[in-house]
Write a protein that holds these residues in place. Structure first.
Motif, PDB file in Angstrom:
ATOM      1  N   PRO A  33     -24.362 -35.186  17.115  1.00 11.86           N
ATOM      2  CA  PRO A  33     -24.394 -34.977  15.661  1.00 11.86           C
ATOM      3  C   PRO A  33     -25.731 -35.337  15.033  1.00 11.86           C
ATOM      4  O   PRO A  33     -26.387 -36.295  15.437  1.00 11.86           O
ATOM      5  N   GLU A  34     -26.141 -34.514  14.054  1.00 10.33           N
ATOM      6  CA  GLU A  34     -27.269 -34.842  13.182  1.00 10.33           C
ATOM      7  C   GLU A  34     -26.668 -35.457  11.931  1.00 10.33           C
ATOM      8  O   GLU A  34     -25.755 -34.889  11.333  1.00 10.33           O
ATOM      9  N   VAL A  35     -27.137 -36.618  11.539  1.00 10.22           N
ATOM     10  CA  VAL A  35     -26.470 -37.356  10.475  1.00 10.22           C
ATOM     11  C   VAL A  35     -27.382 -37.603   9.274  1.00 10.22           C
ATOM     12  O   VAL A  35     -28.609 -37.519   9.372  1.00 10.22           O
ATOM     13  N   MET A  36     -26.731 -37.893   8.160  1.00 14.85           N
ATOM     14  CA  MET A  36     -27.416 -38.266   6.927  1.00 14.85           C
ATOM     15  C   MET A  36     -26.674 -39.460   6.354  1.00 14.85           C
ATOM     16  O   MET A  36     -25.445 -39.543   6.460  1.00 14.85           O
ATOM     17  N   SER A  37     -27.388 -40.378   5.767  1.00 12.88           N
ATOM     18  CA  SER A  37     -26.717 -41.523   5.160  1.00 12.88           C
ATOM     19  C   SER A  37     -25.833 -41.039   4.014  1.00 12.88           C
ATOM     20  O   SER A  37     -26.151 -40.049   3.343  1.00 12.88           O
ATOM     21  N   LYS A  38     -24.714 -41.718   3.788  1.00 12.93           N
ATOM     22  CA  LYS A  38     -23.814 -41.305   2.720  1.00 12.93           C
ATOM     23  C   LYS A  38     -24.481 -41.390   1.357  1.00 12.93           C
ATOM     24  O   LYS A  38     -24.190 -40.596   0.459  1.00 12.93           O
ATOM     25  N   THR A  39     -25.402 -42.320   1.199  1.00 18.99           N
ATOM     26  CA  THR A  39     -26.119 -42.441  -0.076  1.00 18.99           C
ATOM     27  C   THR A  39     -26.930 -41.189  -0.340  1.00 18.99           C
ATOM     28  O   THR A  39     -26.848 -40.585  -1.428  1.00 18.99           O
ATOM     29  N   ASP A  40     -27.716 -40.754   0.640  1.00 18.38           N
ATOM     30  CA  ASP A  40     -28.519 -39.534   0.480  1.00 18.38           C
ATOM     31  C   ASP A  40     -27.624 -38.317   0.346  1.00 18.38           C
ATOM     32  O   ASP A  40     -27.904 -37.396  -0.435  1.00 18.38           O
ATOM     33  N   PHE A  41     -26.548 -38.295   1.124  1.00 17.10           N
ATOM     34  CA  PHE A  41     -25.612 -37.174   1.093  1.00 17.10           C
ATOM     35  C   PHE A  41     -25.017 -37.012  -0.298  1.00 17.10           C
ATOM     36  O   PHE A  41     -24.957 -35.901  -0.845  1.00 17.10           O
ATOM     37  N   GLU A  92     -24.754 -26.602  -5.519  1.00 15.82           N
ATOM     38  CA  GLU A  92     -25.071 -27.121  -4.195  1.00 15.82           C
ATOM     39  C   GLU A  92     -24.159 -28.298  -3.871  1.00 15.82           C
ATOM     40  O   GLU A  92     -24.216 -29.352  -4.513  1.00 15.82           O
ATOM     41  N   ILE A  93     -23.276 -28.096  -2.874  1.00 13.98           N
ATOM     42  CA  ILE A  93     -22.317 -29.123  -2.450  1.00 13.98           C
ATOM     43  C   ILE A  93     -22.364 -29.196  -0.932  1.00 13.98           C
ATOM     44  O   ILE A  93     -21.834 -28.315  -0.257  1.00 13.98           O
ATOM     45  N   PRO A  94     -22.984 -30.212  -0.379  1.00 14.20           N
ATOM     46  CA  PRO A  94     -23.050 -30.286   1.080  1.00 14.20           C
ATOM     47  C   PRO A  94     -21.675 -30.454   1.708  1.00 14.20           C
ATOM     48  O   PRO A  94     -20.819 -31.154   1.169  1.00 14.20           O
ATOM     49  N   LYS A  95     -21.451 -29.770   2.840  1.00 17.18           N
ATOM     50  CA  LYS A  95     -20.211 -29.827   3.604  1.00 17.18           C
ATOM     51  C   LYS A  95     -18.991 -29.498   2.751  1.00 17.18           C
ATOM     52  O   LYS A  95     -17.954 -30.144   2.826  1.00 17.18           O
ATOM     53  N   ASN A  96     -19.117 -28.434   1.945  1.00 13.59           N
ATOM     54  CA  ASN A  96     -17.994 -27.977   1.125  1.00 13.59           C
ATOM     55  C   ASN A  96     -17.188 -26.926   1.884  1.00 13.59           C
ATOM     56  O   ASN A  96     -17.747 -26.046   2.526  1.00 13.59           O
ATOM     57  N   GLU A  97     -15.871 -27.039   1.805  1.00 15.50           N
ATOM     58  CA  GLU A  97     -14.973 -26.076   2.429  1.00 15.50           C
ATOM     59  C   GLU A  97     -14.178 -25.278   1.397  1.00 15.50           C
ATOM     60  O   GLU A  97     -13.953 -24.104   1.571  1.00 15.50           O
ATOM     61  N   ASP A  98     -13.712 -25.934   0.334  1.00 17.77           N
ATOM     62  CA  ASP A  98     -12.809 -25.278  -0.606  1.00 17.77           C
ATOM     63  C   ASP A  98     -13.012 -25.739  -2.032  1.00 17.77           C
ATOM     64  O   ASP A  98     -13.578 -26.814  -2.278  1.00 17.77           O
ATOM     65  N   ILE A  99     -12.511 -24.916  -2.952  1.00 15.58           N
ATOM     66  CA  ILE A  99     -12.480 -25.268  -4.369  1.00 15.58           C
ATOM     67  C   ILE A  99     -11.147 -24.847  -4.964  1.00 15.58           C
ATOM     68  O   ILE A  99     -10.423 -24.018  -4.393  1.00 15.58           O
ATOM     69  N   SER A 100     -10.811 -25.417  -6.111  1.00 20.07           N
ATOM     70  CA  SER A 100      -9.702 -24.974  -6.950  1.00 20.07           C
ATOM     71  C   SER A 100     -10.082 -25.287  -8.383  1.00 20.07           C
ATOM     72  O   SER A 100     -10.793 -26.265  -8.636  1.00 20.07           O
ATOM     73  N   ASP A 156     -19.475 -43.712  11.133  1.00 24.91           N
ATOM     74  CA  ASP A 156     -18.781 -42.907  10.129  1.00 24.91           C
ATOM     75  C   ASP A 156     -18.566 -43.652   8.817  1.00 24.91           C
ATOM     76  O   ASP A 156     -18.163 -43.060   7.821  1.00 24.91           O
ATOM     77  N   GLN A 157     -18.812 -44.961   8.794  1.00 21.28           N
ATOM     78  CA  GLN A 157     -18.668 -45.712   7.562  1.00 21.28           C
ATOM     79  C   GLN A 157     -19.852 -45.488   6.621  1.00 21.28           C
ATOM     80  O   GLN A 157     -19.706 -45.526   5.404  1.00 21.28           O
ATOM     81  N   ASN A 158     -21.019 -45.253   7.186  1.00 22.49           N
ATOM     82  CA  ASN A 158     -22.235 -45.154   6.379  1.00 22.49           C
ATOM     83  C   ASN A 158     -22.962 -43.823   6.517  1.00 22.49           C
ATOM     84  O   ASN A 158     -23.964 -43.599   5.839  1.00 22.49           O
ATOM     85  N   SER A 159     -22.465 -42.939   7.387  1.00 22.35           N
ATOM     86  CA  SER A 159     -23.172 -41.684   7.652  1.00 22.35           C
ATOM     87  C   SER A 159     -22.228 -40.496   7.594  1.00 22.35           C
ATOM     88  O   SER A 159     -21.008 -40.635   7.711  1.00 22.35           O
ATOM     89  N   VAL A 160     -22.817 -39.313   7.434  1.00 26.11           N
ATOM     90  CA  VAL A 160     -22.084 -38.051   7.411  1.00 26.11           C
ATOM     91  C   VAL A 160     -22.751 -37.092   8.390  1.00 26.11           C
ATOM     92  O   VAL A 160     -23.986 -37.027   8.464  1.00 26.11           O
ATOM     93  N   ILE A 161     -21.946 -36.350   9.141  1.00 26.66           N
ATOM     94  CA  ILE A 161     -22.488 -35.337  10.052  1.00 26.66           C
ATOM     95  C   ILE A 161     -22.879 -34.107   9.244  1.00 26.66           C
ATOM     96  O   ILE A 161     -22.057 -33.540   8.528  1.00 26.66           O
ATOM     97  N   VAL A 162     -24.128 -33.685   9.354  1.00 30.84           N
ATOM     98  CA  VAL A 162     -24.610 -32.526   8.608  1.00 30.84           C
ATOM     99  C   VAL A 162     -25.049 -31.384   9.518  1.00 30.84           C
ATOM    100  O   VAL A 162     -25.388 -30.299   9.052  1.00 30.84           O
ATOM    101  N   GLY A 163     -25.057 -31.604  10.824  1.00 39.22           N
ATOM    102  CA  GLY A 163     -25.453 -30.561  11.762  1.00 39.22           C
ATOM    103  C   GLY A 163     -25.305 -31.056  13.185  1.00 39.22           C
ATOM    104  O   GLY A 163     -24.829 -32.166  13.440  1.00 39.22           O
ATOM    105  N   TRP A 164     -25.758 -30.210  14.139  1.00 37.54           N
ATOM    106  CA  TRP A 164     -25.608 -30.544  15.556  1.00 37.54           C
ATOM    107  C   TRP A 164     -26.836 -30.125  16.346  1.00 37.54           C
ATOM    108  O   TRP A 164     -27.486 -29.125  16.032  1.00 37.54           O
ATOM    109  N   THR A 165     -27.114 -30.879  17.381  1.00 35.06           N
ATOM    110  CA  THR A 165     -28.094 -30.487  18.384  1.00 35.06           C
ATOM    111  C   THR A 165     -27.348 -30.335  19.705  1.00 35.06           C
ATOM    112  O   THR A 165     -26.620 -31.248  20.124  1.00 35.06           O
TER     113      THR A 165
END
Length: 412
Positions: A33-41, A92-100, A156-165
């Motif tokens: 996984p390529e990760v980003m801190s939850k704060t930046d995310f 712009e919503i990172p890692k968005n799947e759905d809306i209502s 997973d407490q402080n990071s979010v997966i944003v991509g993969w290598t």
């Protein structure tokens, strides 16, 4: 070379070879996984001017607007003139799947979080609330070619997966390499006539608004929010609902969950805690579902990661919801989403275009026509027109007797 050292070298080589038998190793595609801190995310949500679409996803209709999901967020399309729609903005919503949407409040997932946007002024969309860590699973988007997922070092407490290598590596064979593909994915087949202004999603969606509740489903769980106060939703419950859930449809105070293995039915007598009613089992396949009266219609797409080769439309008799029964099966080529209006069922058949089925007699469904030469993935039959998405193009049609007439095609 001194014989003593030569002998020692041979011993070491033999020892290493014995302990590292090539039969114990294999070359595998490893996803890291390529990760980003939850704060930046969480600081990555922005309202932008109209953007070019990368990969069109789900569609959602609300009043004079159409929302189109993309890899990094949601495109807002002004559809006040269906003959000439135009891109208005991009949320712009990172890692968005759905809306209502309900009464000018838009709810969207962003990985583990639920976001609330005020869209009462479409020229000044604003995020007004974020519920953090309410979803414990989300779309990791594990690459299909990956044979092993290496989460080592992922916090997973402080990071979010944003991509993969993905790399090819020599690794020791494992008895059980567990690939966890957890996906966090509204739909009404006909027109919503509730007094509140609630939008309409396609059959591939995982969000549903019913009265004062927002229901969302992930791969195995349903997360339920009380939205009586639209600006400040409250997490009410999270419950296990099945395995490999992909879609959700609501009708007549029931929720119908489409999974790769079947359809689950839940009753909403207690809206904060839906109750399991029954499950209809079919072979493994990608499975959106819509419901009209006593019948459910679902498509199974084969020839892909969903597990089967055959692609079909199934008709399920749900007059007795505690005992759903297969009533018919019809061969398709490459089906995705579907929806109905009146006695016509519209089925997106991928590269084979759009199929129109007469469902006036659900026990004898007949193909009434098709629109070919277009690629289709999801459809929303509105009251006065039909909207369709496929290959980064938004199509709109007006209804004719047993046919459709193109209003516009809009490439984003």
């Amino acid at each position: 070379m001194n014989l003593k050292y030569l002998f020692l070298t041979v011993i070491l080589c033999v020892t290493y070879s014995c302990n590292n038998d090539d039969s114990d190793f294999e070359l595998v595609q490893v996803a890291v996984p390529e990760v980003m801190s939850k704060t930046d995310f969480r600081n990555s949500v922005h309202i932008k001017s109209a953007q070019q679409i990368e990969e069109a996803g789900k569609i959602y209709a609300y009043q004079d607007y159409i929302f189109i999901g993309d890899k990094g967020g949601v495109h807002v399309i002004d559809n006040s003139n269906p003959e000439n729609p135009y891109a208005k903005a991009f949320i712009e919503i990172p890692k968005n799947e759905d809306i209502s949407v309900k009464d000018n409040f838009l709810y969207a997932d962003s990985a583990t979080d639920l976001l609330v946007f005020d869209i009462s002024d479409i020229n000044a969309i604003a995020i007004i609330e974020r519920l953090e860590d309410v979803f414990d699973v989300y779309n990791f988007g594990i690459p299909l070619q990956a044979e092993v997922v290496d989460y080592q070092g992922f916090d997973d407490q402080n990071s979010v997966i944003v991509g993969w290598t993905v790399t090819l590596e020599r690794r020791k064979k494992q008895n059980d390499d567990l690939l966890i593909d957890v996906v966090f994915d509204n739909n009404t087949g006909g027109f919503n006539t509730a007094e509140s202004a609630v939008g309409i999603g396609g059959s591939l969606a995982r969000f549903q608004i019913v009265s004062d509740y927002l229901y969302t489903v992930g791969s195995q769980k349903m997360t339920i929010f009380n939205i009586q106060n639209l600006e400040t939703p409250v997490l009410e419950n999270t419950q296990y609902v099945g395995w490999n859930i992909e879609t959700m449809f609501q009708a007549d105070n029931f929720l119908y969950l489409g999974s790769t293995n079947g359809m689950f039915i839940y009753a909403l007598e207690n809206p904060s805690l839906p109750e399991f009613v029954s499950e209809f089992i079919h072979w493994e396949g990608c499975d959106p579902v819509v419901v009209d009266g006593h019948y459910a219609y679902l498509t199974l797409r084969g020839g892909n990661a969903c597990g089967q080769q055959e692609s079909v439309l199934e008709v399920i008799d749900i007059a007795d919801r505690s005992n759903p029964i297969l009533a018919g099966r019809y061969t398709l080529e490459n089906p995705y989403g579907l929806g109905f209006q009146g006695n016509t069922l519209y089925v997106c058949d991928g590269t084979a275009g759009l199929k129109l089925f007469d469902i006036s007699n659900p026990l004898n469904v007949k193909l009434n026509g098709s629109i070919e030469g277009i690629q289709t993935t999801d459809v929303i039959p509105l009251q006065n027109s039909l909207i369709l998405i496929g290959n980064n193009t938004l199509y709109q049609y007006r209804y004719l007797e047993n046919n459709l007439e193109l209003i516009s095609s809009f490439s984003i």
